[in-house]
Design an enzyme around this catalytic site. Structure first.
Site, PDB file in Angstrom:
ATOM      1  N   ASP A 120      34.882  39.262  47.405  1.00 23.03           N
ATOM      2  CA  ASP A 120      34.598  37.973  46.777  1.00 23.03           C
ATOM      3  C   ASP A 120      34.728  38.093  45.259  1.00 23.03           C
ATOM      4  O   ASP A 120      33.873  38.688  44.601  1.00 23.03           O
ATOM      5  CB  ASP A 120      33.175  37.533  47.159  1.00 23.03           C
ATOM      6  CG  ASP A 120      32.902  36.077  46.865  1.00 23.03           C
ATOM      7  OD1 ASP A 120      33.777  35.415  46.297  1.00 23.03           O
ATOM      8  OD2 ASP A 120      31.813  35.603  47.210  1.00 23.03           O
ATOM      9  N   ASP A 121      35.815  37.605  44.696  1.00 23.41           N
ATOM     10  CA  ASP A 121      36.055  37.625  43.243  1.00 23.41           C
ATOM     11  C   ASP A 121      36.447  39.014  42.721  1.00 23.41           C
ATOM     12  O   ASP A 121      35.994  39.436  41.657  1.00 23.41           O
ATOM     13  CB  ASP A 121      34.824  37.141  42.453  1.00 23.41           C
ATOM     14  CG  ASP A 121      34.374  35.737  42.823  1.00 23.41           C
ATOM     15  OD1 ASP A 121      35.073  35.071  43.603  1.00 23.41           O
ATOM     16  OD2 ASP A 121      33.315  35.320  42.327  1.00 23.41           O
ATOM     17  N   CYS A 148      36.513  30.180  45.901  1.00 22.95           N
ATOM     18  CA  CYS A 148      36.166  30.858  47.157  1.00 22.95           C
ATOM     19  C   CYS A 148      36.521  30.073  48.415  1.00 22.95           C
ATOM     20  O   CYS A 148      37.335  30.498  49.227  1.00 22.95           O
ATOM     21  CB  CYS A 148      34.682  31.190  47.173  1.00 22.95           C
ATOM     22  SG  CYS A 148      34.134  32.190  45.774  1.00 22.95           S
ATOM     23  N   ASP A 179      39.420  36.922  47.656  1.00 19.40           N
ATOM     24  CA  ASP A 179      39.692  35.482  47.731  1.00 19.40           C
ATOM     25  C   ASP A 179      40.233  34.922  46.427  1.00 19.40           C
ATOM     26  O   ASP A 179      41.005  33.966  46.419  1.00 19.40           O
ATOM     27  CB  ASP A 179      38.451  34.706  48.187  1.00 19.40           C
ATOM     28  CG  ASP A 179      37.228  34.933  47.314  1.00 19.40           C
ATOM     29  OD1 ASP A 179      37.301  35.700  46.337  1.00 19.40           O
ATOM     30  OD2 ASP A 179      36.166  34.336  47.622  1.00 19.40           O
ATOM     31  N   ASN A 180      39.839  35.486  45.291  1.00 22.60           N
ATOM     32  CA  ASN A 180      40.347  35.058  43.978  1.00 22.60           C
ATOM     33  C   ASN A 180      39.999  36.125  42.947  1.00 22.60           C
ATOM     34  O   ASN A 180      39.380  37.131  43.276  1.00 22.60           O
ATOM     35  CB  ASN A 180      39.781  33.694  43.567  1.00 22.60           C
ATOM     36  CG  ASN A 180      38.285  33.575  43.696  1.00 22.60           C
ATOM     37  OD1 ASN A 180      37.779  32.846  44.548  1.00 22.60           O
ATOM     38  ND2 ASN A 180      37.547  34.285  42.864  1.00 22.60           N
TER      39      ASN A 180
END
Length: 486
Positions: A41-42, A81, A272-273
């Site tokens: 996540d990130d 997200c 996700d990013n």
């Protein structure tokens, strides 16, 4: 005669048993690989040893890169997200599924209920589907998994241990393993303001964690961030969170090995990013959308430990995984395409363009952007360019941004604060010459043909994927519908 009849009957029973549906089913099962889709996540490309960071300790992920293939040009389609995860699991762009932003709280974006997602398609094909950790998509009936595993999503070691039963399943399995790390931790607003966010780190280690703490003086500050005390302290926390991911990833690989599943399990590592700092997450600049992607497929022997320079996108993941799983599908059902056949190639032909967008993060952060990348050129269309560029709430509160804001600094990394807050309607970059995206070519006379070409590509993409923002070019409302249910 009786003996002959008995012999025939016995032979028939043995033959029927050998050809029973159960036995056939087992044979089919054994031909399908297990698949692990590990989603951080990130997590940006900036913070992995295998992508060139000499400071961060990610030995397990680096080992996977040495045994698999590392993609250099992998992109999410939206640096937020929920919007990104909907694309990962559907193979369709968010504007085609209604997945424009966050699903939780008052945002309430949700995927159309007629969409067929990856876990549903794999379940239909005989897979055990299981998820653990961050979900962040809706509704559940669209993104249904057979099994939902519970563990602290910040403790990847605990998460890995919770997956043992699924890994030992007799059926082929699809495991969707999603950490909360290295997302910023609560509370987002610190007191005093200049304390770094924890990124989920605690004073004491998580159970079984070998807590790795980084010296802010040693971290690598990307060019798009200001090299300040506050930035360095937050990056150090971000690194620590990623090292925890790496340990959990290593534990998961150990469980696969102990179950004898390593030679029949395809493993993906993605995010996700980009990193949760202003200038990356929620933007469509390279730090926000160009991400790590490492794939280890034991059936593929070529390019082991190598790189792949194809431009791939998260919209390609669902068709790729279905292809790997030998699940038939109609290619017209997806916006993405399978890259399974080119994983072992370093510079495959026909993989030189990707598209991305961003509309919302939180509902209060409306700033639609469209992106087309072809070869070395990248076009960004800022549809709401007259507005100041908005902030996700956690990024606004970050000490990294607040140090610039409170000190009235003129620069934010490699851009002026004014450039960061005020975007041109069109931004055209030559990524080979200008990796930092600081030299906008859109107004340059010598690049008008390139600009025209890239605009045409973007319009074609929007038309083919039924993007309602197509109307903003010339107010053609043919994609807008009538407002009447038929």
């Amino acid at each position: 005669m009786k003996k002959t009849i008995k012999s025939v009957l016995l032979t028939s029973v043995i033959f029927l048993a050998a050809c029973s549906p159960k036995e056939k089913k087992e044979t089919v099962k054994n031909t399908k690989p297990n698949i692990v889709l590990f989603v951080a996540d990130d997590h940006g490309k900036d913070a992995l040893g295998s992508y060139g960071n000499p400071i961060i300790q990610t030995p397990n992920l680096d080992r996977m890169a040495s045994e698999g293939v590392r993609f250099n040009n992998a992109y999410c389609t939206s640096a937020s997200c929920a919007a990104s995860r909907s694309v990962i699991l559907t193979g369709k762009f968010g504007h085609a599924t209604g997945s424009y932003g966050h699903v939780h709280d008052y945002h309430h974006f949700s995927t159309y209920d007629n969409v067929k997602s990856l876990p549903v398609l794999l379940e239909k094909a005989g897979y055990e589907t299981a998820r653990i950790g961050k979900y962040h998509v809706a509704p559940e009936k669209v993104y249904h998994f057979n099994t939902v595993l519970k563990a602290d999503p910040r403790s990847t070691l605990e998460m890995a241990d919770a997956c043992v039963d699924v890994i030992q399943s007799e059926k082929p399995f699809f495991l969707y393993f999603c950490t909360d790390d290295p997302h910023r931790g609560h509370p987002f607003v610190s007191e005093p303001w200049n304390l770094p966010n924890t990124f989920g780190n605690k004073t004491e280690p998580y159970p079984g964690e070998n807590q790795i703490v980084y010296d802010p003086n040693d971290v690598v500050v990307p060019d798009f961030l200001p090299d300040t005390k506050e930035s360095r302290e937050e990056i150090a926390q971000y690194y620590q969170s990623i090292s925890r991911i790496d340990q959990g990833f290593g534990r998961l690989m150990t469980h696969l090995k102990e179950a004898g599943k390593m030679n029949n399990t395809i493993v993906f590592y993605i995010s996700d990013n980009g990193m949760a700092f202003p200038g990356a997450k929620t933007t469509v600049y390279e730090p926000g959308i160009q991400l790590p992607c490492i794939i280890k497929d034991p059936t593929k022997k070529g390019n082991k430990g190598g790189v792949n320079n194809a431009k791939i996108s998260w919209v390609d993941l669902t068709p790729t995984i279905l292809d790997m799983a030998n699940v038939p599908f109609d290619t017209k059902e997806f916006h993405g395409k399978s890259f399974n056949a080119i994983i072992e190639q370093e510079n495959p032909k026909g993989w030189d363009e990707v598209y991305a967008s961003h509309t919302f993060h939180e509902i209060t952060m409306y700033y639609p952007m469209k992106v087309a990348i072809e070869g070395k050129y990248k076009l960004i269309w800022n549809i709401a360019w007259q507005l100041d560029y908005p902030f996700a709430s956690d990024l606004w509160a970050s000490s990294t941004w607040q140090s610039v804001y409170r000190n009235h600094s003129k620069m934010y990394g490699n851009k002026t604060v004014e450039e960061y807050l005020k975007h041109a309607e069109f931004e055209l970059f030559d990524l080979e010459k200008d990796a930092g995206e600081t030299n906008n070519l859109a107004d340059k006379k010598e690049y008008q043909e390139v600009l025209k070409h890239m605009k045409a590509k973007l319009k074609k993409f929007q038309l083919e994927t039924r993007d309602p923002w197509l109307i903003m070019w010339d107010h053609d409302n043919t994609l807008q519908g009538t407002g009447v249910d038929l």
